[in-house]
Design an enzyme around this catalytic site. Structure first.
Site, PDB file in Angstrom:
ATOM      1  N   HIS A   1       0.660  -0.822  -0.120  1.00 53.92           N
ATOM      2  CA  HIS A   1      -0.057  -0.117   0.028  1.00 53.92           C
ATOM      3  C   HIS A   1       1.386   0.762  -0.322  1.00 53.92           C
ATOM      4  CE1 HIS A   1      -2.089   3.375   2.175  1.00 53.92           C
ATOM      5  NE2 HIS A   1      -2.825   2.810   1.126  1.00 53.92           N
ATOM      6  N   SER A   2       0.448   2.156  -0.990  1.00 53.90           N
ATOM      7  CA  SER A   2       1.406   3.651  -1.121  1.00 53.90           C
ATOM      8  C   SER A   2       2.375   3.489  -1.079  1.00 53.90           C
ATOM      9  CB  SER A   2       0.941   4.214   0.164  1.00 53.90           C
ATOM     10  OG  SER A   2       1.301   5.149   0.028  1.00 53.90           O
ATOM     11  N   MET A   3       4.050   3.667   0.119  1.00 54.06           N
ATOM     12  CA  MET A   3       4.911   3.430  -0.835  1.00 54.06           C
ATOM     13  C   MET A   3       5.664   2.122  -0.537  1.00 54.06           C
ATOM     14  SD  MET A   3       5.884   6.593  -1.022  1.00 54.06           S
ATOM     15  CE  MET A   3       7.800   6.655  -0.712  1.00 54.06           C
TER      16      MET A   3
END
Length: 911
Positions: free
Chosen positions: A150-152
Site C-alpha cells: 500500500h502506498s510507499m
C-alpha cells in the site's frame, strides 16, 4: 481549485470489511542479527479465532503473502485482506489457503523523508527469507512470496529488485495499492528522489529480467487527493505483458473511487483481489502459478474486463446445447424479451445471413447477472437449430446492472446463427435484448468546448434513435488540464418501469473508465477529466458509452467546468506551491534591499511585493530555455555545462504542463506571500506589545554582531545539528529569531520612552505619545519629525530593521516547513537513535544557524552602507528564476537558494 480536489468528489461507494472473529497478530521471531540491525521494525502473521490458535506453532502449510504498509501506515491494515481470504478458504474447505504476513515499519513518514527507504527495502528482503524458511519442511513448500504494497510499501517492494544480492525469483506477484510509482508526491529530500530514480531506471533498463514478475498497480481515482492516479501508473515499459495499471473506478464489480486509506479496506476491491489470488493457484504445486501468461490472464479477468463468468484457464471452445428447450427463430433486427416466472426454457435463434449485408455489428444485453453461459454462435448452414455451438459468453462484459456483448460480424464469418439461451426462471425477473446495427448509425462525434469558454458555451447532441447502445466520441479531449461537466437528459414515451441506464466514460489509452448508473427518465451529471494525457502515438478518441432504454430519447450537453480545471491544476501541481511562494518572497526581499540602497529606507513588505513580484520577470526566461531545449545543439551545450534539465521541460514531456499553469501558480504564490507577510507583521506586533506590557524597555544599547555568548550559541546549535538532527537546530534558531525580531520594536519604543523622560514641553510629549501609539498599533509607520533628531533616527532605523526582519522571517518559515518531515521522523525514532542518519539538511542547518544568529542582531544601518549591497539586491531575481527552473520537482533545492541570498545579507553586515 483546492476545494474541488479536497471536497468535491463522488461519495464513498465502498463497503466496509468486517472481521467475524477477533483479529490477532502473531509476532514472528527474527534472527538476532536482523533484529539488532533493524530494532524499529517487526514481522507479524495475521490470524483469527481457531486459525490463529493453530498457527501459533508456526507449522504453516498455506501460500505466503506479505503486506507492506505505506507512509505512516500500520501493519494492522492487512486485516481486510487476511480476513476475507480466510472466509474464502473456509468456502473451499481449506483445500487452499493463504498466510498473510505484515511488516511493521514503525509508521515511518517515508513519503516525506526518504532516508529510511533503503533500510526498509533491506528489511523486507530479510523478512522474505524468514517467511520462506517457515515452510521449508512442508509438502508444498513455496519458493516465492506474493507481495501486496500500500502506498510507499509498493515502491519498497519494487526496490527489492535493485538490491545486489536479491534473487528476482523470490517474488512472482506484486500488487500495489495507491502507490506513487512515477515520482514522489512531495520531493522534500534528495534521498527520496534518488531512490525513485534508482528504482525506475532499474525497471526500465532491466525490463527483460522482470518478465517472470507480474505487477498490478491499482490507483484510487479522484477521491484519492493524496496520490493522484497518474502517479500510480507504472512507467511505460517494453514488457506490457507482465505489468498492468488500473484505476479502481474501472475495476469490474467495484466501479468505485477510493481515498488513500479506504483502498486497503474497500470490500469490493478486496474481494476482487482475493478472488484473483485463489484463481492464481496452481493445483499441482498448491502455490501461485509460475506461468506469467496465466497470471496476467487472471488479473485481466478480475481487474479489467469481467465476462460475468467464473475464471477458466482453458474454456472449452464448443458447448453442447442440450435440454428440452423450445427453439424460436427471430428474424427482426431488433428484439427485446422480458422473463418472469417462465417454467419452460427457450433458445432464441438469430440467422446472420440476412443481416450481414445491412449491418456491421450485433449487440446483446442480459440483466440476469449470474455466471452461466447465455449467448452462443452456431455454424449450421441448413437449420436454425444446432446441437453444438461456440460459447460467446466469454466475449461479454459485466456492467453494474447488465452484462453486454458486442460482436463485429466480419470477425465471425463462419457463424450462421446467434443463439440466446433463456433457462426456466421461477421467481426471477429479467430482460434480454439484441439488435443489429451499422456502426456509423450508433457512433456520433461531439467536439468538446474550449478551455476558455469558462462554461458559458456548450456542445449538445440529441440521440433520437430507439437503439440499445450509443457511442458518443469526445473530440479534442486529450489533455489533463481539460475538465467538463456532461449532462445526460433522458425522456421516455411512457411512464412504465425500466431498468436503469448505464453511462460509461471510456478512456481508450488507459484503464481509468468511470461508470454512472441513472434512473430513466432523469438528468444525470458526469464529470469528465483525465488522470493521464493521451500519448502522442495514440489517435483514439474518448467515448461516452450510453447503454440506453429502447423507447427513450437522450440529450447530451457538455460544458467546460472552470472549477474542475482549477482542480486539475491543483491536483497535478500542488507540490510546486512552496516554490512559487518562496520565489515571490525572494523577489520582494531583493526589492527591499534595492530600495534600501537607493533611498536609505526599507519599503513595506506588501507594497514591495506588489511592485517587484511580477511573473514577467521570471517566466519568459524559463519558457525560452524550454523552447531551445527542443533543439539538439542547445541540448548538447546545456549538457556540456552539466546543468540539470529544466523541470518545465520534464513536465512537458509527461504532458503535465501548459504555459498558463505557471502564471496561475505564480499569482497564487503572490497571494499566499502577501498574507504570510501580514501574518508575521501582526504576530510580531502583538508579541512586542505583550512584551512591553510586562517589561519596561532597558537603556538603549547597540549590540555587536558577534559576541562571545552569541558565538557559543552558534557552536552549540552547530553541534546539535551535527550530533542529532539538522531540522531540530533550524527550528531552535527559528524560534530564537522570532523572539529576536521583535527587538526593533523595543528599540523604537525605548527611544520614545527616553524622549518622554527628558522633560520636554507638553506639545513634544503629546507628539511622543502619538509615536508610542503608532509603535504599538502599526510597526509599518515611521514617526514624524520631533525636536530630537537622534530619537527620530533611531526609531526610523528600528522600523526599517523590523520590515527587513519580517521578510527574512517569512523566508525562513518556509525553510522550516520544508525540513519539518525529517524533524518529525527524528522525534518519532529518538528512542532507537539520537542521531538522524542520513540527515538531508545537516550541512544546510549549520550554515543557517550561523547566518541567523548574526542576522537577528543586525539592523539596516549596517547593511545600507555596505559595498556588497548592490550585488545582494540583484541576486534574488536570478535565484528566483533558478528556483522555478530547477526546484518545482525538487523541493529540497529551495532552501539552498534562500540560504545563498541570506549569506550575502550577512556579508553586507561586515563588508
Amino acid at each position: 481549485g483546492v476545494r474541488d480536489v479536497m471536497f468535491l468528489y463522488e461519495e464513498n461507494r465502498c463497503s466496509m470489511t468486517y472481521m467475524y472473529e477477533y483479529p490477532e497478530y502473531l509476532k514472528i521471531k527474527l534472527p538476532k542479527k536482523t533484529a539488532r540491525r533493524y530494532p524499529a521494525y517487526e514481522l507479524y502473521l495475521y490470524g483469527e479465532g481457531s486459525y490463529a490458535e493453530e498457527n501459533k506453532n508456526l507449522l504453516l502449510t498455506g501460500i505466503p503473502v506479505l503486506f507492506l504498509p505505506g507512509n505512516a501506515g500500520s501493519y494492522k491494515q492487512v486485516r481486510s485482506l487476511g480476513s476475507i481470504a480466510l472466509r474464502k478458504a473456509e468456502d473451499v474447505d481449506f483445500k487452499y489457503h493463504f498466510n498473510f504476513f505484515s511488516v511493521n515499519f514503525n509508521e515511518e513518514l517515508v513519503a516525506l523523508y526518504g532516508g529510511s527507504l533503503q533500510r526498509q527495502t533491506k528489511f523486507v528482503h530479510e523478512c522474505i527469507k524468514v517467511i520462506l524458511k517457515l515452510y521449508k519442511d512442508g509438502d508444498f513448500a513455496p519458493s516465492s512470496v506474493a507481495i501486496v504494497g500500500h502506498s510507499m510499501g509498493g515502491l519498497v517492494a519494487r526496490a527489492l529488485l535493485t538490491l545486489k544480492n536479491f534473487k528476482p525469483e523470490l517474488i512472482n506477484l506484486l500488487i500495489t495499492q495507491a502507490t506513487p510509482h512515477v515520482a514522489p508526491v512531495m520531493p522534500l529530500d534528495k534521498y527520496l528522489t534518488d531512490f525513485y530514480t534508482a528504482v525506475n531506471n532499474h525497471w526500465i533498463l532491466k525490463a527483460q529480467d522482470l518478465r517472470n514478475l507480474t505487477t498490478l498497480s491499482v490507483a484510487g481515482g479522484f477521491r484519492d487527493y493524496q496520490v493522484r492516479s497518474g502517479l500510480a501508473f507504472l512507467p511505460r515499459l517494453s514488457q506490457h505483458d507482465s505489468a498492468l495499471s488500473v484505476v479502481s473506478s474501472a475495476v469490474p464489480r467495484a466501479w468505485a473511487s477510493t481515498d488513500h486509506l479506504s483502498i486497503v479496506w474497500c470490500k469490493e476491491l478486496i474481494l476482487a483481489t482475493i478472488r484473483a489470488f485463489f484463481d492464481l493457484i496452481d493445483e499441482n504445486t498448491r502455490q501461485i502459478t509460475q506461468d506469467p501468461k496465466k497470471r496476467m490472464s487472471v488479473l485481466n479477468h478480475h481487474f479489467v474486463r469481467h465476462p460475468a463468468k467464473m475464471y477458466e484457464e482453458n474454456p472449452e471452445a464448443f458447448t453442447h446445447l442440450t435440454g428440452a428447450f423450445n427453439w424460436i427463430t427471430v428474424k427482426a433486427s431488433k428484439w427485446t424479451y422480458s422473463v418472469y416466472n417462465d417454467s419452460d426454457g427457450k433458445y432464441f435463434s438469430f440467422p446472420l445471413t440476412s443481416h450481414r449485408k445491412s449491418y456491421s455489428h450485433v449487440y446483446c444485453e442480459n440483466s440476469m447477472l449470474d455466471t452461466s453461459s447465455w449467448i452462443y454462435g452456431c455454424m449450421n448452414t441448413n437449420s436454425s437449430m444446432c446441437l453444438e455451438a461456440a460459447d460467446l459468453s466469454w466475449r461479454a462484459e459485466l456492467l453494474p446492472t447488465t452484462k453486454v456483448v458486442m460482436l463485429k460480424l466480419l470477425e465471425y464469418p463462419s457463424l450462421s446463427h446467434i443463439v440466446i439461451q433463456v433457462p426456466p426462471a421461477v421467481g426471477n425477473k429479467y430482460t434480454l435484448g439484441c439488435e443489429f446495427f451499422k456502426e456509423d448509425s450508433r457512433t456520433v462525434q461531439l467536439p468538446v468546448t474550449h478551455l476558455f469558454s469558462f462554461g458559458f458555451s456548450s456542445s449538445k447532441i440529441l440521440l433520437n434513435s430507439t437503439g440499445l447502445l450509443y457511442n458518443v466520441q469526445l473530440q479534442h479531449f486529450n489533455q489533463i488540464y481539460q475538465a467538463f461537466k456532461i449532462y445526460i437528459d433522458s425522456h421516455c414515451q411512457s411512464l412504465k418501469e425500466r431498468k436503469p441506464s448505464v453511462y460509461r466514460l471510456h478512456i481508450p489509452w488507459s484503464y481509468e473508465d468511470s461508470i454512472t448508473v441513472a434512473k430513466v427518465p432523469s438528468l444525470a451529471e458526469i464529470s469528465a477529466k483525465l488522470h493521464i494525457a493521451q500519448p502522442h502515438s495514440d489517435s483514439s478518441l474518448p467515448e461516452l458509452n450510453i447503454y440506453s432504454s429502447p423507447d427513450c430519447q437522450y440529450e447530451v450537453i457538455l460544458k467546460t467546468s472552470l472549477l474542475q480545471v482549477l482542480g486539475q491544476i491543483v491536483r497535478f501541481h500542488a507540490g510546486a506551491f512552496p516554490v512559487y511562494i518562496v520565489s515571490n518572497i525572494l523577489l520582494t526581499y531583493g526589492g527591499q534591499l534595492s530600495t534600501l540602497k537607493s533611498t536609505g529606507q526599507c519599503s513595506d513588505f506588501s507594497l514591495e511585493l506588489v511592485r517587484t513580484a511580477k511573473p514577467y520577470k521570471v517566466e519568459p526566461l524559463i519558457s525560452i530555455v524550454v523552447f531551445l531545449q527542443g533543439f539538439n545543439w542547445f541540448r548538447e551545450i546545456w549538457e556540456s555545462l552539466s546543468l540539470p534539465e529544466v523541470d518545465a521541460a520534464v513536465l512537458s514531456s509527461q504532458d503535465a504542463w501548459f504555459p498558463l499553469v505557471s502564471l496561475i501558480l505564480f499569482l497564487f504564490g503572490t497571494g499566499i506571500a502577501y498574507w504570510s507577510g501580514v501574518f508575521f507583521s501582526t504576530s510580531l506586533r502583538l508579541f512586542s506589545s505583550l512584551w512591553l506590557t510586562l517589561i519596561r524597555p532597558p537603556e538603549l544599547q547597540k549590540d555587536k554582531l558577534i559576541t562571545p555568548s552569541r558565538l557559543c550559541g552558534m557552536i552549540s546549535l552547530a553541534l546539535v545539528s551535527w550530533t542529532t538532527c539538522g531540522a531540530f537546530a533550524v527550528l531552535i534558531v527559528y524560534l530564537q529569531y522570532f523572539v529576536g525580531s521583535s527587538k526593533p520594536v523595543h528599540i523604537f519604543v525605548t527611544s520614545v520612552f527616553h524622549f518622554q523622560d527628558s522633560g520636554h514641553s507638553k506639545e513634544t510629549s503629546q507628539n511622543s505619545s502619538t509615536h508610542t501609539d503608532k509603535a504599538q498599533s502599526s510597526v509599518d509607520s515611521i514617526p514624524e519629525a520631533t525636536q530630537s533628531p537622534s530619537n527620530n533616527k533611531t526609531s526610523a532605523e528600528a522600523v526599517n530593521s523590523l520590515k527587513m526582519h519580517i521578510t527574512v522571517l517569512n523566508l525562513f518559515t518556509w525553510i522550516v516547513l520544508l525540513n519539518l518531515p525529517s524533524l518529525i521522523y527524528w522525534l518519532k525514532n529518538l528512542r532507537y537513535n539520537v542521531r538522524l542518519d542520513p540527515d538531508p539538511c545537516r550541512s544546510t542547518a549549520i550554515i543557517l544557524v550561523c547566518i541567523l544568529e548574526i542576522l537577528m542582531n543586525s539592523n539596516t544601518s549596517e547593511v545600507k552602507s555596505s559595498k556588497l549591497l548592490k550585488i545582494a539586491a540583484k541576486v534574488p531575481l536570478p535565484l528566483s528564476v533558478a528556483m522555478l527552473a530547477f526546484g518545482r520537482m525538487y523541493l529540497y533545492r529551495v532552501p539552498h537558494f534562500v540560504t545563498f541570498s541570506l549569506l550575502l545579507h550577512v556579508l553586507c553586515c561586515f563588508v
